[in-house]
Design a protein around this motif. Structure first.
Motif, PDB file in Angstrom:
ATOM      1  N   ASP A   1       0.197   9.935  -1.693  1.00 43.87           N
ATOM      2  CA  ASP A   1      -0.173  10.896  -0.669  1.00 43.87           C
ATOM      3  C   ASP A   1      -0.467  10.149   0.636  1.00 43.87           C
ATOM      4  O   ASP A   1      -1.172   9.143   0.642  1.00 43.87           O
ATOM      5  CB  ASP A   1      -1.420  11.662  -1.134  1.00 43.87           C
ATOM      6  CG  ASP A   1      -1.811  12.770  -0.192  1.00 43.87           C
ATOM      7  OD1 ASP A   1      -0.963  13.201   0.607  1.00 43.87           O
ATOM      8  OD2 ASP A   1      -2.974  13.220  -0.271  1.00 43.87           O
ATOM      9  N   LEU A   2       0.089  10.636   1.740  1.00 43.60           N
ATOM     10  CA  LEU A   2      -0.137   9.982   3.028  1.00 43.60           C
ATOM     11  C   LEU A   2      -1.583  10.091   3.481  1.00 43.60           C
ATOM     12  O   LEU A   2      -2.091   9.200   4.169  1.00 43.60           O
ATOM     13  CB  LEU A   2       0.798  10.547   4.086  1.00 43.60           C
ATOM     14  CG  LEU A   2       2.271  10.132   3.965  1.00 43.60           C
ATOM     15  CD1 LEU A   2       3.100  10.799   5.051  1.00 43.60           C
ATOM     16  CD2 LEU A   2       2.406   8.636   4.041  1.00 43.60           C
ATOM     17  N   ALA A   3      -2.265  11.160   3.088  1.00 39.19           N
ATOM     18  CA  ALA A   3      -3.677  11.297   3.441  1.00 39.19           C
ATOM     19  C   ALA A   3      -4.499  10.215   2.737  1.00 39.19           C
ATOM     20  O   ALA A   3      -5.418   9.626   3.337  1.00 39.19           O
ATOM     21  CB  ALA A   3      -4.189  12.678   3.069  1.00 39.19           C
ATOM     22  N   ALA A   4      -4.193   9.942   1.483  1.00 39.99           N
ATOM     23  CA  ALA A   4      -4.904   8.887   0.743  1.00 39.99           C
ATOM     24  C   ALA A   4      -4.589   7.517   1.329  1.00 39.99           C
ATOM     25  O   ALA A   4      -5.467   6.648   1.407  1.00 39.99           O
ATOM     26  CB  ALA A   4      -4.520   8.922  -0.735  1.00 39.99           C
TER      27      ALA A   4
ATOM     28  N   MET B   1       0.830  -1.208   0.000  1.00 42.48           N
ATOM     29  CA  MET B   1       0.000   0.000   0.000  1.00 42.48           C
ATOM     30  C   MET B   1       0.865   1.260   0.000  1.00 42.48           C
ATOM     31  O   MET B   1       0.458   2.291  -0.538  1.00 42.48           O
ATOM     32  CB  MET B   1      -0.937  -0.001   1.203  1.00 42.48           C
ATOM     33  CG  MET B   1      -2.068  -0.994   1.076  1.00 42.48           C
ATOM     34  SD  MET B   1      -3.190  -0.954   2.472  1.00 42.48           S
ATOM     35  CE  MET B   1      -4.021   0.597   2.205  1.00 42.48           C
ATOM     36  N   LEU B   2       2.049   1.174   0.561  1.00 44.17           N
ATOM     37  CA  LEU B   2       2.956   2.323   0.531  1.00 44.17           C
ATOM     38  C   LEU B   2       3.367   2.665  -0.896  1.00 44.17           C
ATOM     39  O   LEU B   2       3.568   3.822  -1.237  1.00 44.17           O
ATOM     40  CB  LEU B   2       4.194   2.038   1.380  1.00 44.17           C
ATOM     41  CG  LEU B   2       3.980   1.973   2.889  1.00 44.17           C
ATOM     42  CD1 LEU B   2       5.270   1.544   3.577  1.00 44.17           C
ATOM     43  CD2 LEU B   2       3.504   3.309   3.417  1.00 44.17           C
TER      44      LEU B   2
ATOM     45  N   GLN C   1      -6.614   7.216   4.486  1.00 41.99           N
ATOM     46  CA  GLN C   1      -8.017   6.983   4.153  1.00 41.99           C
ATOM     47  C   GLN C   1      -8.233   5.538   3.717  1.00 41.99           C
ATOM     48  O   GLN C   1      -9.232   4.913   4.080  1.00 41.99           O
ATOM     49  CB  GLN C   1      -8.467   7.943   3.046  1.00 41.99           C
ATOM     50  CG  GLN C   1      -9.929   7.826   2.704  1.00 41.99           C
ATOM     51  CD  GLN C   1     -10.821   8.239   3.852  1.00 41.99           C
ATOM     52  OE1 GLN C   1     -10.499   9.134   4.635  1.00 41.99           O
ATOM     53  NE2 GLN C   1     -11.949   7.565   3.982  1.00 41.99           N
ATOM     54  N   ALA C   2      -7.297   4.980   2.951  1.00 45.62           N
ATOM     55  CA  ALA C   2      -7.416   3.585   2.503  1.00 45.62           C
ATOM     56  C   ALA C   2      -7.336   2.619   3.685  1.00 45.62           C
ATOM     57  O   ALA C   2      -8.103   1.650   3.757  1.00 45.62           O
ATOM     58  CB  ALA C   2      -6.333   3.267   1.478  1.00 45.62           C
TER      59      ALA C   2
ATOM     60  N   PHE D   1     -10.591  -0.949   7.888  1.00 48.43           N
ATOM     61  CA  PHE D   1     -11.014  -1.316   9.232  1.00 48.43           C
ATOM     62  C   PHE D   1     -12.367  -0.748   9.630  1.00 48.43           C
ATOM     63  O   PHE D   1     -13.026  -1.273  10.520  1.00 48.43           O
ATOM     64  CB  PHE D   1      -9.955  -0.880  10.248  1.00 48.43           C
ATOM     65  CG  PHE D   1      -8.660  -1.615  10.064  1.00 48.43           C
ATOM     66  CD1 PHE D   1      -8.582  -2.968  10.349  1.00 48.43           C
ATOM     67  CD2 PHE D   1      -7.539  -0.968   9.594  1.00 48.43           C
ATOM     68  CE1 PHE D   1      -7.401  -3.660  10.181  1.00 48.43           C
ATOM     69  CE2 PHE D   1      -6.347  -1.643   9.426  1.00 48.43           C
ATOM     70  CZ  PHE D   1      -6.279  -2.998   9.716  1.00 48.43           C
ATOM     71  N   VAL D   2     -12.797   0.335   9.000  1.00 46.08           N
ATOM     72  CA  VAL D   2     -14.072   0.974   9.319  1.00 46.08           C
ATOM     73  C   VAL D   2     -14.848   1.088   8.011  1.00 46.08           C
ATOM     74  O   VAL D   2     -14.293   1.429   6.978  1.00 46.08           O
ATOM     75  CB  VAL D   2     -13.851   2.378   9.932  1.00 46.08           C
ATOM     76  CG1 VAL D   2     -15.170   3.027  10.277  1.00 46.08           C
ATOM     77  CG2 VAL D   2     -12.957   2.289  11.154  1.00 46.08           C
ATOM     78  N   SER D   3     -16.134   0.845   8.066  1.00 45.08           N
ATOM     79  CA  SER D   3     -16.902   0.831   6.821  1.00 45.08           C
ATOM     80  C   SER D   3     -17.095   2.224   6.224  1.00 45.08           C
ATOM     81  O   SER D   3     -17.294   2.359   5.031  1.00 45.08           O
ATOM     82  CB  SER D   3     -18.260   0.178   7.055  1.00 45.08           C
ATOM     83  OG  SER D   3     -19.059   0.984   7.895  1.00 45.08           O
TER      84      SER D   3
END
Length: 117
Positions: A22-25, A16-17, A28-29, A34-36
């Motif tokens: 972008d670290l924000a993206a 995933m890195l 978010q991923a 982990f959260v719907s």
């Protein structure tokens, strides 16, 4: 078993890195995993992809079970069935390679990570 699970988790998150610039993206991923976040379990594209590949999934599940060795043992007992088993076991890898080549040639999505760079 714990080592295998840890290796899979580290490998998944390290790829995933490479995927997200972008670290924000990236955050978010990871949050979406982990959260719907109000998203449904499946969307139209996912269900279409699942329906298109259901036969490959069924073949993979069948290959992971002891059914194939049981059929092999049964075929080894019979002379006529043994010849059929040898023919099928010889032709199956060739057919799988041909089907894979057709699937890669007809698909516009490229699953290889390094082609994104």
């Amino acid at each position: 078993m714990v080592g295998v699970a840890l290796t899979l988790i580290v490998t998944f998150f390290s790829t995933m890195l490479f995927k997200f610039n972008d670290l924000a993206a990236l955050g978010q991923a990871v949050a979406n995993i982990f959260v719907s976040n109000g998203n449904g379990f499946s969307d139209t594209a996912t269900s279409l992809l699942f329906k298109n590949n259901i036969f490959f999934l069924a073949a993979a599940i069948l290959a992971c079970t002891p059914i194939i060795p049981a059929i092999s043992d049964l075929c080894k007992k019979n002379r006529i069935s043994e010849r059929i088993y040898v023919a099928v076991s010889t032709a199956t890898p060739v057919l799988l390679i041909i089907i894979s080549a057709f699937a890669l040639a007809g698909d516009s999505y490229n699953p290889f990570l390094y082609f994104q760079f």
